[in-house]
Design a protein around this motif. Structure first.
Motif, mmCIF file in Angstrom:
data_model
loop_
_atom_site.group_PDB
_atom_site.id
_atom_site.type_symbol
_atom_site.label_atom_id
_atom_site.label_comp_id
_atom_site.label_asym_id
_atom_site.label_seq_id
_atom_site.Cartn_x
_atom_site.Cartn_y
_atom_site.Cartn_z
ATOM 1 N N ALA A 35 41.268 28.272 48.584
ATOM 2 C CA ALA A 35 40.748 28.679 47.280
ATOM 3 C C ALA A 35 39.433 29.432 47.430
ATOM 4 C CB ALA A 35 40.561 27.450 46.391
ATOM 5 N N LEU A 36 38.537 28.909 48.237
ATOM 6 C CA LEU A 36 37.255 29.575 48.452
ATOM 7 C C LEU A 36 37.465 30.957 49.063
ATOM 8 C CD1 LEU A 36 34.169 29.601 48.474
ATOM 9 C CD2 LEU A 36 34.257 28.377 50.671
ATOM 10 N N GLY A 37 38.362 31.062 50.031
ATOM 11 C CA GLY A 37 38.642 32.347 50.653
ATOM 12 C C GLY A 37 39.141 33.382 49.666
ATOM 13 N N LEU A 38 39.958 32.967 48.704
ATOM 14 C CA LEU A 38 40.469 33.886 47.693
ATOM 15 C C LEU A 38 39.358 34.364 46.762
ATOM 16 C CD1 LEU A 38 43.840 32.133 46.859
ATOM 17 C CD2 LEU A 38 43.573 34.381 47.926
ATOM 18 N N LEU A 39 38.450 33.487 46.399
ATOM 19 C CA LEU A 39 37.334 33.892 45.552
ATOM 20 C C LEU A 39 36.460 34.920 46.268
ATOM 21 C CD1 LEU A 39 36.272 30.473 43.946
ATOM 22 C CD2 LEU A 39 37.676 32.279 42.936
ATOM 23 N N VAL A 40 36.219 34.681 47.550
ATOM 24 C CA VAL A 40 35.430 35.636 48.334
ATOM 25 C C VAL A 40 36.181 36.965 48.473
ATOM 26 C CG1 VAL A 40 34.443 36.083 50.620
ATOM 27 C CG2 VAL A 40 34.153 33.836 49.549
ATOM 28 N N ALA A 41 37.488 36.882 48.686
ATOM 29 C CA ALA A 41 38.291 38.104 48.802
ATOM 30 C C ALA A 41 38.237 38.937 47.532
ATOM 31 C CB ALA A 41 39.741 37.741 49.133
ATOM 32 N N LEU A 42 37.974 38.283 46.410
ATOM 33 C CA LEU A 42 37.880 38.989 45.136
ATOM 34 C C LEU A 42 36.443 39.364 44.780
ATOM 35 C CD1 LEU A 42 40.638 37.072 43.227
ATOM 36 C CD2 LEU A 42 40.495 39.560 43.427
ATOM 37 N N GLY A 43 35.557 39.249 45.751
ATOM 38 C CA GLY A 43 34.210 39.775 45.567
ATOM 39 C C GLY A 43 33.113 38.764 45.366
ATOM 40 N N ALA A 44 33.432 37.495 45.215
ATOM 41 C CA ALA A 44 32.388 36.495 45.011
ATOM 42 C C ALA A 44 31.568 36.306 46.283
ATOM 43 C CB ALA A 44 32.999 35.167 44.585
ATOM 44 N N THR A 45 30.299 36.002 46.110
ATOM 45 C CA THR A 45 29.435 35.628 47.218
ATOM 46 C C THR A 45 29.349 34.108 47.259
ATOM 47 O OG1 THR A 45 28.115 37.645 47.005
ATOM 48 C CG2 THR A 45 27.115 35.794 48.179
ATOM 49 N N LEU A 81 40.812 32.406 40.012
ATOM 50 C CA LEU A 81 41.405 31.604 41.090
ATOM 51 C C LEU A 81 42.874 31.319 40.819
ATOM 52 C CD1 LEU A 81 41.181 29.966 43.674
ATOM 53 C CD2 LEU A 81 40.289 28.052 42.303
ATOM 54 N N GLU A 82 43.208 30.989 39.590
ATOM 55 C CA GLU A 82 44.601 30.703 39.224
ATOM 56 C C GLU A 82 45.492 31.899 39.534
ATOM 57 O OE1 GLU A 82 46.390 28.644 35.341
ATOM 58 O OE2 GLU A 82 45.712 30.687 34.944
ATOM 59 N N ALA A 83 45.058 33.095 39.130
ATOM 60 C CA ALA A 83 45.851 34.296 39.387
ATOM 61 C C ALA A 83 45.937 34.597 40.877
ATOM 62 C CB ALA A 83 45.247 35.481 38.636
ATOM 63 N N ALA A 84 44.844 34.372 41.589
ATOM 64 C CA ALA A 84 44.837 34.642 43.024
ATOM 65 C C ALA A 84 45.769 33.695 43.771
ATOM 66 C CB ALA A 84 43.414 34.522 43.572
ATOM 67 N N LEU A 85 45.750 32.438 43.417
ATOM 68 C CA LEU A 85 46.614 31.460 44.084
ATOM 69 C C LEU A 85 48.090 31.747 43.836
ATOM 70 C CD1 LEU A 85 44.527 28.249 43.357
ATOM 71 C CD2 LEU A 85 45.143 29.066 45.644
ATOM 72 N N SER A 86 48.382 32.308 42.669
ATOM 73 C CA SER A 86 49.772 32.636 42.359
ATOM 74 C C SER A 86 50.205 33.946 43.001
ATOM 75 C CB SER A 86 49.963 32.716 40.844
ATOM 76 O OG SER A 86 49.298 33.849 40.311
ATOM 77 N N GLY A 87 49.249 34.680 43.594
ATOM 78 C CA GLY A 87 49.550 35.981 44.182
ATOM 79 C C GLY A 87 49.697 37.077 43.160
ATOM 80 N N GLU A 88 49.242 36.825 41.909
ATOM 81 C CA GLU A 88 49.457 37.787 40.838
ATOM 82 C C GLU A 88 48.187 38.499 40.392
ATOM 83 O OE1 GLU A 88 51.401 35.674 37.729
ATOM 84 O OE2 GLU A 88 53.272 35.400 38.850
ATOM 85 N N HIS A 89 47.053 38.267 41.088
ATOM 86 C CA HIS A 89 45.831 38.947 40.653
ATOM 87 C C HIS A 89 45.894 40.414 41.058
ATOM 88 C CE1 HIS A 89 41.728 39.882 39.708
ATOM 89 N NE2 HIS A 89 41.598 38.688 39.151
ATOM 90 N N PRO A 90 45.722 41.334 40.112
ATOM 91 C CA PRO A 90 45.905 42.752 40.416
ATOM 92 C C PRO A 90 44.870 43.321 41.387
ATOM 93 C CG PRO A 90 45.012 42.478 38.211
ATOM 94 C CD PRO A 90 45.390 41.125 38.686
ATOM 95 N N ARG A 91 43.731 42.656 41.547
ATOM 96 C CA ARG A 91 42.690 43.178 42.426
ATOM 97 C C ARG A 91 42.617 42.461 43.756
ATOM 98 N NH1 ARG A 91 38.231 46.033 39.230
ATOM 99 N NH2 ARG A 91 39.138 46.260 37.155
ATOM 100 N N LEU A 92 43.579 41.599 44.009
ATOM 101 C CA LEU A 92 43.572 40.875 45.270
ATOM 102 C C LEU A 92 43.980 41.820 46.401
ATOM 103 C CD1 LEU A 92 43.224 37.962 46.399
ATOM 104 C CD2 LEU A 92 45.705 37.772 46.291
#
Length: 421
Positions: A240-250, A405-416
């Motif tokens: 989960a943390l890795g996905l947030l960082v992948a989407l630009g979070a510090t 995070l929910e969208a990223a975990l599902s693989g559906e976030h458009p900016r992932l």
């Protein structure tokens, strides 16, 4: 309703999520308008629902007449078109972590019937997981977020004072919250807006599902993210943390003094505050073991140096949390340090006994900040939750980051990025 009441009753024989179902609920489906039009909503049985039993999981209240009026949150649900389906099981007087102290018997986890759904809002979380309904729970030290994590649903403890507690049997008033449980972030936001009478949470959820987190700083709470968690919990947290960082979070490490070691403070503060409701019920009949233990602890610690020290520690911790939020918009940790334990495991009813399921949840109540549990996938075949905390009054930040995070975990976030899918 997509689920017929007869089918629900059939499954309830093994699940025991509900203690009361409204036989006219199906007939009223589709006859209302509003933001919750036709959505079934289950209500924890320490919250008054007009015409329904109001036992709070306690044998001391079994002979009381049904509730004569709706709690304010139930009134708001009905006014918004929600279909109040029935009331859900809980630990006695909301004091417990597994529903096993309920006078109605334990609720079972829909993911594994041999395991607890968590508590005390275990019936609400199990109903959401099993039937896809929305639900209302209460949270004094994690009682919404813990069962949400164990059942793989969303659970939110809103900012203190933002959701009315009129018509709710109190536990520890300075810690108590009423909040939503839902299958997803949008459902939680929709119900949360109705309960609190606010707007903007659904919009934050929609933004999170489409936008990145560039410019956001996430505080990774130490030691709540380390080896005190089960390996399967650590694995899902790191994903989960890795996905947030992948989407630009510090991501930055954050340490708050005593975070992760506040169960003694919580038990002291909550037990003393619970004395009025416990004394009231003790004269009506024998309390169960957990509630009786709380009563004894509250009597022993009331006006003691231990209680005064606990209150002082809490006050200092509130200041420490405020300083920590100077470094980040939200703080992140696992919701609970393990997956759902088996029913009957020794110590499950005692918040100071292992497996210490309240380790990471009491902090938000003591600090007076909103917190959310977001499903983070399965570990060892069972749900794992990730917890977000935000400054008081900034519940929308939880929905913004949680929905990302929910969208990223599902693989559906458009900016992932492709590598993160």
């Amino acid at each position: 309703m997509s689920l017929h009441l007869e089918e629900l009753w059939a499954r309830e024989r093994e699940l025991n999520a509900f203690v009361h179902l409204d036989p006219d609920a199906v007939r009223r489906a589709g006859s209302s308008a509003g933001p919750l039009a036709g959505r079934p909503v289950a209500v924890k049985d320490n919250i008054a629902v007009r015409g329904a039993p109001w036992a709070c999981g306690s044998a001391t209240r079994r002979d009381r007449p049904p509730a004569g009026r709706d709690a304010e949150v139930v009134r708001r649900v009905r006014a918004a078109g929600g279909l109040v389906l029935g009331t859900t099981n809980l630990d006695e007087l909301a004091m417990g972590a597994s529903t096993e102290s309920s006078a109605s018997g334990a609720t079972r986890n829909p993911h594994d019937l041999d395991r607890t759904p968590g508590g005390s809002s275990g019936g609400s979380a199990a109903a959401v997981a099993a039937y896809g309904v929305l639900a209302i729970g209460t949270d004094t030290g994690g009682s919404i977020r813990e069962p949400a994590a164990m059942c793989g649903v969303v659970g939110v403890a809103p900012s203190p004072g933002t959701v009315p507690v009129d018509g709710v049997v109190p536990f520890a008033p300075s810690l108590d919250r009423v909040g939503p449980l839902a299958p997803d972030l949008r459902g939680a936001a929709l119900l949360h807006e109705v309960l609190a009478g606010v707007e903007g949470l659904v919009a934050s959820t929609e933004a999170g599902a489409r936008d990145d987190l560039v410019g956001w700083t996430v505080g990774v709470i130490e030691p709540m993210t380390g080896e005190r968690n089960a390996p399967e919990v650590v694995e899902r947290f790191e994903v989960a943390l890795g996905l947030l960082v992948a989407l630009g979070a510090t991501a930055v490490p954050v340490t708050v003094p005593r975070f992760g070691d506040l169960l003694d403070v919580y038990l002291t503060v909550s037990s003393v505050e619970a004395l009025p409701v416990l004394e009231e019920h003790a004269v009506l009949g024998p309390l169960g073991p957990e509630a009786a233990s709380r009563l004894a602890i509250g009597r022993r610690l009331c006006d003691s140096d231990v209680h005064r020290e606990a209150v002082e520690l809490r006050e200092r911790m509130v200041d420490d949390v405020e300083r920590a939020f100077g470094r980040c918009e939200v703080m992140l940790s696992p919701t609970v340090p393990l997956v759902a334990p088996r029913l009957g495991r020794p110590g499950m009813g005692d918040p100071l006994s292992r497996p210490r399921t309240d380790w990471w949840t009491v902090e938000a109540n003591l600090a007076g900040v909103p917190a959310m549990s977001v499903p983070a996938g399965l570990g060892a075949g069972l749900p794992v939750g990730v917890q977000l905390m935000a400054p008081a009054g900034l519940d929308r930040c939880l929905y913004r980051v949680g929905s990302t995070l929910e969208a990223a975990l599902s693989g559906e976030h458009p900016r992932l990025p492709a590598r993160g899918r």
